[in-house]
Enzyme design. Structure first.
Site, mmCIF file in Angstrom:
data_model
loop_
_atom_site.group_PDB
_atom_site.id
_atom_site.type_symbol
_atom_site.label_atom_id
_atom_site.label_comp_id
_atom_site.label_asym_id
_atom_site.label_seq_id
_atom_site.Cartn_x
_atom_site.Cartn_y
_atom_site.Cartn_z
ATOM 1 N N ASP A 24 1.459 1.761 5.131
ATOM 2 C CA ASP A 24 0.373 2.632 5.614
ATOM 3 C C ASP A 24 -0.896 1.847 5.955
ATOM 4 O O ASP A 24 -1.579 2.187 6.914
ATOM 5 C CB ASP A 24 0.007 3.671 4.540
ATOM 6 C CG ASP A 24 1.139 4.655 4.299
ATOM 7 O OD1 ASP A 24 2.019 4.754 5.165
ATOM 8 O OD2 ASP A 24 1.139 5.315 3.242
HETATM 9 P P1 NAP Z 1 2.996 1.910 1.308
HETATM 10 O O1 NAP Z 1 2.438 2.457 2.556
HETATM 11 O O2 NAP Z 1 3.321 2.847 0.220
HETATM 12 O O3 NAP Z 1 4.307 1.059 1.712
HETATM 13 C C1 NAP Z 1 4.986 0.283 0.810
HETATM 14 C C2 NAP Z 1 6.185 -0.313 1.519
HETATM 15 O O4 NAP Z 1 6.724 -1.299 0.663
HETATM 16 C C3 NAP Z 1 7.286 0.680 1.820
HETATM 17 O O5 NAP Z 1 7.336 0.991 3.184
HETATM 18 C C4 NAP Z 1 8.583 -0.001 1.308
HETATM 19 O O6 NAP Z 1 9.528 -0.088 2.381
HETATM 20 C C5 NAP Z 1 8.113 -1.397 0.900
HETATM 21 N N1 NAP Z 1 8.727 -1.844 -0.351
HETATM 22 C C6 NAP Z 1 8.913 -1.151 -1.482
HETATM 23 N N2 NAP Z 1 9.512 -1.906 -2.400
HETATM 24 C C7 NAP Z 1 9.722 -3.118 -1.838
HETATM 25 C C8 NAP Z 1 10.292 -4.333 -2.300
HETATM 26 N N3 NAP Z 1 10.810 -4.459 -3.528
HETATM 27 N N4 NAP Z 1 10.299 -5.382 -1.451
HETATM 28 C C9 NAP Z 1 9.812 -5.270 -0.195
HETATM 29 N N5 NAP Z 1 9.245 -4.156 0.283
HETATM 30 C C10 NAP Z 1 9.199 -3.090 -0.536
HETATM 31 O O7 NAP Z 1 2.018 0.826 0.675
HETATM 32 P P2 NAP Z 1 0.593 0.332 1.164
HETATM 33 O O8 NAP Z 1 0.654 -0.172 2.553
HETATM 34 O O9 NAP Z 1 0.126 -0.577 0.066
HETATM 35 O O10 NAP Z 1 -0.284 1.646 1.186
HETATM 36 C C11 NAP Z 1 -0.730 2.318 0.011
HETATM 37 C C12 NAP Z 1 -0.635 3.828 0.156
HETATM 38 O O11 NAP Z 1 -1.061 4.471 -1.066
HETATM 39 C C13 NAP Z 1 -1.534 4.365 1.244
HETATM 40 O O12 NAP Z 1 -0.944 5.496 1.820
HETATM 41 C C14 NAP Z 1 -2.775 4.762 0.456
HETATM 42 O O13 NAP Z 1 -3.597 5.719 1.124
HETATM 43 C C15 NAP Z 1 -2.154 5.341 -0.775
HETATM 44 N N6 NAP Z 1 -3.176 5.384 -1.816
HETATM 45 C C16 NAP Z 1 -3.510 4.275 -2.494
HETATM 46 C C17 NAP Z 1 -4.563 4.315 -3.395
HETATM 47 C C18 NAP Z 1 -5.014 3.103 -4.132
HETATM 48 O O14 NAP Z 1 -5.932 3.234 -4.918
HETATM 49 N N7 NAP Z 1 -4.413 1.946 -3.914
HETATM 50 C C19 NAP Z 1 -5.243 5.489 -3.616
HETATM 51 C C20 NAP Z 1 -4.848 6.624 -2.919
HETATM 52 C C21 NAP Z 1 -3.821 6.550 -2.035
HETATM 53 P P3 NAP Z 1 11.105 -0.242 2.041
HETATM 54 O O15 NAP Z 1 11.458 0.936 1.207
HETATM 55 O O16 NAP Z 1 11.773 -0.247 3.377
HETATM 56 O O17 NAP Z 1 11.261 -1.519 1.302
#
Ligand code: NAP
Length: 461
Positions: A388
């Site tokens: 994301d």
């Molecule tokens: P993400 O959008 O959740 O994507 C994580 C990706 O990691 C997935 O597409 C997955 O694809 C891949 N993955 C999972 N396990 C894996 C592994 N063992 N090896 C390789 N790849 C792996 O993560 P992000 O880009 O960090 O975004 C964070 C999300 O959380 C955002 O939507 C954000 O708004 C939300 N959020 C975060 C917070 C915060 O405080 N950090 C707060 C509110 C909301 P595969 O399954 O194909 O591997």
């Protein structure tokens, strides 16, 4: 003498809490900040135990032992990836404690035939109401994040109106009790409704928004503690609760800003329930798979490489492997930087904590505003389990649910390599057009495993 000691320990604890919070605001001082706050808490506990009103220590020690054992077990066995759920559980415990203190105080006054002053009843009602709704809200947040309950928003028609009506009834009872505090039945109705409201509040919120909700619940728990401080006439509780309450609130606002969402949208928008197909517009092209050897060669002969970690880095526990790869590249004269998105992962500072654990120097970590202008001059951007936070739809597609969310512009680099296991979506559940762009190569596999193999391959390139 005893009173002076108590006052002194409370003053010291308050100062240490403030210094602790200040320290936590930067990764370099965060550990020290945490230790200061821990020491502050110890001082507050010692001061409280010195109170002459304490008639027996039996129950206090029993609680202390049980609480310490539970805390120790959580600290030792809960993995880093489960930290959000662990935090939710801690909030539930804290809030439940505040609610119980309020309930027992009301009960004590009731059975001794005493009378609660309006100001005390206001603080007590506030404490019990916030404590109760935070308890059930945090427990549901825990269950959603742990996968025990469906993580997607649970909605039904008229939900917001029903919730608001229930809240209005609860607050009306609370206001009535301030003026007529003698009704035990009404008091417990208010408590029961607050417990139910906590569940209803969190039900329509998807797991992706849970960190925001949790810091908001944290803020409620803090304010409930501050109210407890007023009821018990305990200064350190008022100060600590207020600090907790407002820092939680500020954190919620900062997270909302990083996602370009309003608090109202997070609380009432049921984000994540939208149909995700088509939300990314017509996706052009197809995903291009690349080989490990190709990527190793690209990296070995690059001038500048930027690693962009995401939630996948945490699940794979790939922080040490990414550091090893960076070391190997730097030895070859490649400039290596890390681009850190404020909401990458599942909690604020998630990536900073993981990379610090692998001793990645802070000077190599770049925030979104700092790294974005550098992407056009970057030879290879390596996206490690992020999705994301690198979704260009946020920038380009006004119809996307994440439109306007600041992202890391990796697609502007000369080449992008995405390390992920397969076609899994990010937490928003949205398709990511980055993976379909000609500049992007997909290297499938568990991030830790892929990075470890890349270290070997780069050494032989
Ligand atoms: P993400 O959008 O959740 O994507 C994580 C990706 O990691 C997935 O597409 C997955 O694809 C891949 N993955 C999972 N396990 C894996 C592994 N063992 N090896 C390789 N790849 C792996 O993560 P992000 O880009 O960090 O975004 C964070 C999300 O959380 C955002 O939507 C954000 O708004 C939300 N959020 C975060 C917070 C915060 O405080 N950090 C707060 C509110 C909301 P595969 O399954 O194909 O591997």
């Amino acid at each position: 003498m005893q009173t002076y000691f108590i006052e002194f320990s409370y003053l010291l604890a308050s100062i240490l809490f403030i210094l602790g919070l200040k320290g936590l605001s930067h990764p370099e001082t965060a550990k020290r900040g945490m230790h200061l706050a821990e020491f502050g808490m110890l001082m507050a506990i010692i001061g409280t135990l010195m109170h002459h009103e304490i008639m027996t220590y039996t129950w206090i020690i029993t609680g202390l032992v049980i609480g310490s054992l539970v805390g120790l077990a959580m600290g030792v066995w809960v993995p880093m990836t489960a930290m959000p759920q662990r935090t939710a559980l801690s909030h539930a415990f804290g809030a439940f404690a505040a609610a119980l203190v309020g309930i027992s105080e009301f009960y004590r006054v009731y059975i001794t035939g005493g009378h609660l002053e309006r100001i005390t009843m206001s603080a007590l009602g506030f404490e019990v109401m916030l404590g109760a709704l935070t308890t059930t809200g945090s427990l549901l947040a825990f269950a959603k994040l742990q996968g025990m309950v469906r993580g997607t928003p649970m909605t039904y028609k008229g939900q917001n109106i029903f919730n608001m009506a229930l809240l209005a009834v609860t607050i009306s009872i609370f206001i009535y009790l301030i003026f007529v505090p003698g009704s035990m039945a009404l008091f417990f109705t208010m408590v029961g409704l607050a417990f139910i409201f906590g569940l209803l509040l969190v039900m329509p919120i998807g797991s992706a928004d849970m960190p925001v909700v949790m810091s908001l619940l944290n803020s409620y728990a803090g304010l409930a503690s501050a109210a407890t401080g007023f009821v018990l006439n305990n200064k350190v509780l008022i100060i600590a609760g207020t600090l907790d309450g407002f820092s939680g609130f500020i954190l919620s606002i900062l997270m909302c800003r990083a996602m370009n969402r309003s608090m109202t949208n997070v609380l009432f928008g049921a984000f994540g329930s939208v149909a995700t197909t088509g939300a990314a517009g017509e996706l052009q092209g197809s995903m291009r798979e690349v080989s490990l050897e190709d990527v190793a060669t690209q990296l070995a002969y690059a001038n500048k490489v930027v690693f962009v970690p995401g939630y996948g880095l945490a699940t794979a526990q790939a922080q040490h492997a990414v550091r090893e790869l960076a070391d190997v590249l730097e030895k070859r004269g490649v400039t290596v930087k890390y681009g850190i998105h404020p909401v990458a992962g599942r909690m604020p500072g998630h990536m900073n904590v993981l990379l610090a654990e692998a001793n990645v120097p802070y000077s190599s970590l770049y925030e979104l505003e700092q790294i974005n202008p550098e992407f056009p001059s970057t030879d290879v951007s390596v996206v490690v389990g992020a999705n994301d936070v690198v979704n260009p739809d946020a920038r380009e597609n006004p119809a996307s649910p994440i439109a306007g969310m600041p992202i890391l512009d990796v697609d502007r680099s000369k080449s992008v390599v995405v390390l992920k296991r397969g076609q899994g979506k990010g937490f928003s559940g949205l398709e990511n057009p980055l993976f379909f762009k000609p500049v992007t190569g997909m290297l499938y596999g568990d991030a830790k495993d892929t990075l470890t193999r890349l270290v070997q391959a780069v050494q032989h390139a």
